[in-house]
Design a protein around this motif. Structure first.
Motif, short mmCIF file in Angstrom:
data_model
loop_
_atom_site.label_atom_id
_atom_site.label_comp_id
_atom_site.label_asym_id
_atom_site.label_seq_id
_atom_site.Cartn_x
_atom_site.Cartn_y
_atom_site.Cartn_z
N LEU A 194 0.83 -1.21 0.00
CA LEU A 194 0.00 0.00 0.00
C LEU A 194 0.87 1.26 0.00
N ARG A 254 5.15 13.12 -18.63
CA ARG A 254 5.25 11.79 -19.23
C ARG A 254 5.65 10.80 -18.15
N VAL A 255 4.88 9.73 -18.05
CA VAL A 255 5.10 8.73 -17.00
C VAL A 255 5.21 7.35 -17.64
N PRO A 256 5.75 6.39 -16.88
CA PRO A 256 5.78 5.02 -17.41
C PRO A 256 4.36 4.57 -17.78
N ARG A 257 4.27 3.71 -18.71
CA ARG A 257 2.97 3.26 -19.20
C ARG A 257 2.06 2.84 -18.05
N ILE A 258 0.83 3.37 -18.07
CA ILE A 258 -0.13 3.04 -17.03
C ILE A 258 -0.98 1.88 -17.53
N VAL A 259 -1.02 0.82 -16.75
CA VAL A 259 -1.85 -0.32 -17.13
C VAL A 259 -3.20 -0.17 -16.46
N GLU A 260 -4.22 -0.12 -17.23
CA GLU A 260 -5.55 0.05 -16.67
C GLU A 260 -6.24 -1.30 -16.63
N ASP A 261 -5.82 -2.15 -15.71
CA ASP A 261 -6.40 -3.50 -15.72
C ASP A 261 -7.14 -3.79 -14.44
#
Lengths: 517, 97
Positions: free
Chosen positions: B15, B90-97
């Motif tokens: 967390l 710009r950020v590392p790829r965000i995974v929307e899962d």
């Protein structure tokens, strides 16, 4: 445990999550029964809706940045909404007022005292790593919306309507990185959560339609789903009313129109029904699904094995809210008549067909224009309705003018319609007069007088013109005399043409028949 | 107070997005246990009828009017960002899962 690098996992808002369990009867999750048992069960869908609404304030929830839609990336951002150290949030009074206004419209109770809470999670859409929201002390709670769906009265209970801040927007690039901008971050957001009272997709559609009308009528949001000003997330599961057994809860995301909510809920109810009926237990588990518009289906996004842990705690930077009872009372007292009630009244009071009543009451301004016209017009309300829904709306749409800014008022429209009733002008001329009223802001009588548009009802003048038309068109005149009744239409048309439409058509018809008789 | 379970330490670390070594996990199991033990002493106090305190100052209803204030210049907004593209963070790829 790996720190966050590479992919960032998203942990987002559950629909009511733990809150739901505290306020409704606990539904035990039992093993999925065998197919034979299932066939005997009359499963009823339990659907709940969580709706997020951007409030139509000028500035953000906790800072003075603009809420303007479509601004340059990161141009409406300050230290507070960027979560920079040392910045402090101060709540926007109007946002609080708008939630109270919504509470009044939804029959909710406003909390005597409530607090904001931090909802903690790591995701780049909030630079603070927490969202200021409300948890166990929502600003308002326990309301309802009554729906009429295919003739059935359905009451949908509203569990709560609370206040929070919107998040930033992410753009995902094919190259493998994501872009973030925070113009939306901190815009006041109202979250309206229902009890799981919907049993059909039609009810969800009607609820969202009514909710949108209400939010617009009370002026708290433009509630435009396509622009993201209103977002809906349904939860769907099935319950056996006999035993209380229920399938695991499924949340659906990625819905950006009322129609997609309708289709997704319909699909999901059916998917779960079939999985139960065919004993495919492996497909029934607590999960979040995404609506896939192209395929018309919901698809698994993630399995929810544990409940989200947002570590809510009271926001130490904000003091509690204790809305002044006099203020709340004043807001409740000024709550306008809601669209559904107004629609019913329009049918009763003005004898309008349901269709007209619905169209007119979709916008408070349009309904106001209709009523203001009726107040001053002695003719039938249906005539007013036709003009408002027809010519007035199309002129406004063409000019891209809001109804509230219409140069033609109810008084002006009533004057125009009176001219038709009094046979001073024809309906056709009235359309031109209306267009000129829009252009110039002048009154109908003034335009008619200035331009000499009054109908020619002087029989002497008309007779002369009619004689001339008969003389110029011996063929059709002969046809009529020979029994071809239709031929008179052509001759009347010629008279209208000669008078630029100003001849009183009834009178022309009468005189023409006399002369040809 | 017994040690906190390994699962709790791992959960709390997740967390907070902390990467813990094996040694750290074991040490924290003990230390968090002692902290909870101390908290238990507070739990023992009878607070029946005492309202939870979130603020020590008796103050409510601090509002601002819905008026526009100053926003930062975009270049200032992204000035401290590790990576910027077209005024976006710009950020590392965000995974929307």
């Amino acid at each position: 445990m790996a720190p966050t690098h590479g992919a960032v996992r998203r942990a987002r808002l559950p629909v009511a999550g733990r809150l739901r369990s505290s306020r409704m009867p606990v539904i035990e999750q039992l093993p999925i029964p065998s197919p034979s048992q299932v066939m005997l069960m009359a499963l009823e869908p339990l659907v709940g809706l969580e709706v997020h609404v951007q409030l139509a304030t000028d500035s953000k929830m906790f800072c003075g940045c603009s809420t303007q839609f479509g601004a340059q990336p990161n141009s409406n951002v300050c230290p507070t909404c960027l979560g920079l150290p040392g910045s402090l949030p101060v709540p926007n009074r109007r946002a609080v007022e708008y939630v109270i206004r919504t509470a009044a419209a939804l029959g909710c109770t406003v909390a005597k005292r409530c607090r904001f809470a931090r909802k903690n999670y790591f995701y780049p859409d909030l630079p603070k790593n927490f969202q200021v929201s409300q948890y166990d002390e929502p600003l308002s709670f326990d309301g309802h919306i009554d729906l009429n769906v295919n003739g059935d009265e359905v009451r949908i209970r509203i569990r709560r309507a609370h206040l929070e801040e919107d998040t930033g927007k992410n753009l995902h690039l094919a190259s493998g990185s994501s872009l973030v901008e925070y113009n939306r971050c901190g815009i006041p957001l109202m979250e309206i959560v229902t009890e799981p009272d919907f049993t059909t997709a039609e009810q969800c559609r009607e609820y969202l339609t009514q909710l949108r009308l209400i939010l617009r009528a009370i002026g708290v949001s433009n509630a435009n789903m396509e622009e993201g000003a209103m977002r809906a997330e349904p939860t769907v599961n099935l319950r056996d009313p006999e035993t209380g057994e229920a399938t695991p809860m499924v949340e659906i995301k990625n819905l950006n129109s009322i129609r997609s909510v309708y289709e997704a809920v319909r699909y999901e109810i059916e998917r779960q029904r079939q999985a139960v009926a065919e004993g495919r237990e492996d497909e029934l588990f607590q999960q979040t699904r995404r609506w896939d518009e192209a395929n018309g289906a919901t698809a698994l996004m993630r399995r929810k094995e544990t409940s989200d842990d947002y570590m809510y705690f009271p926001e130490p930077d904000l003091v509690p809210l204790e809305p002044d009872p006099a203020w709340v009372e004043e807001i409740y007292a000024s709550c306008p008549e809601l669209p559904a009630a107004r629609c019913d009244r329009f049918q009763e009071q003005y004898g309008l067909p349901e269709y007209d009543a619905r169209v007119l009451t979709e916008s408070r301004e349009v309904a106001d224009l209709f009523e203001a016209t009726c107040e001053r017009f002695e003719g039938a309300a249906k005539i007013v309705s036709n003009w408002v829904m027809g010519d007035v709306m199309s002129l406004l749409n063409e000019a891209e003018v809001a109804v509230a800014d219409s140069p033609v008022t109810g008084e002006g429209l009533a004057e125009l319609l009176a001219l038709i009733e009094e046979s001073v002008i024809s309906g056709k001329i009235a359309k031109d007069v209306l267009a000129k009223m829009f252009e110039t802001g002048k009154g109908a009588r003034e335009i008619v007088e200035e331009e000499g548009l009054g109908q020619i009802s002087d029989t002497g003048e008309l007779e002369a013109i009619i004689d001339q038309v008969i003389a110029d068109n011996p063929g059709p005149a002969e046809d009529f005399r020979g029994g071809k009744d239709k031929a008179i239409g052509f001759l009347i048309g010629q008279v209208m043409k000669a008078t630029k439409g100003q001849a009183n058509p009834g009178l022309v018809n009468e005189i023409m028949r006399e002369k040809l008789g | 107070m017994p040690d906190v379970s390994r699962e709790v330490v791992e959960h709390v670390a997740m967390l907070a997005r902390l990467a813990l070594t094996e040694d750290e996990i074991q040490r924290l199991q003990k230390e968090l246990g002692r902290i909870l033990e101390h908290a238990d002493k507070l739990q023992a106090i009878d607070v029946e009828g005492v309202e939870a305190t979130s603020h020590v100052i008796p103050m409510t209803n601090v509002f601002r009017e819905d008026e526009l204030g100053e926003s930062l210049d975009v270049d200032e907004v992204v000035a401290n960002a590790p990576d910027v593209a077209d005024k976006f963070f710009r950020v590392p790829r965000i995974v929307e899962d």
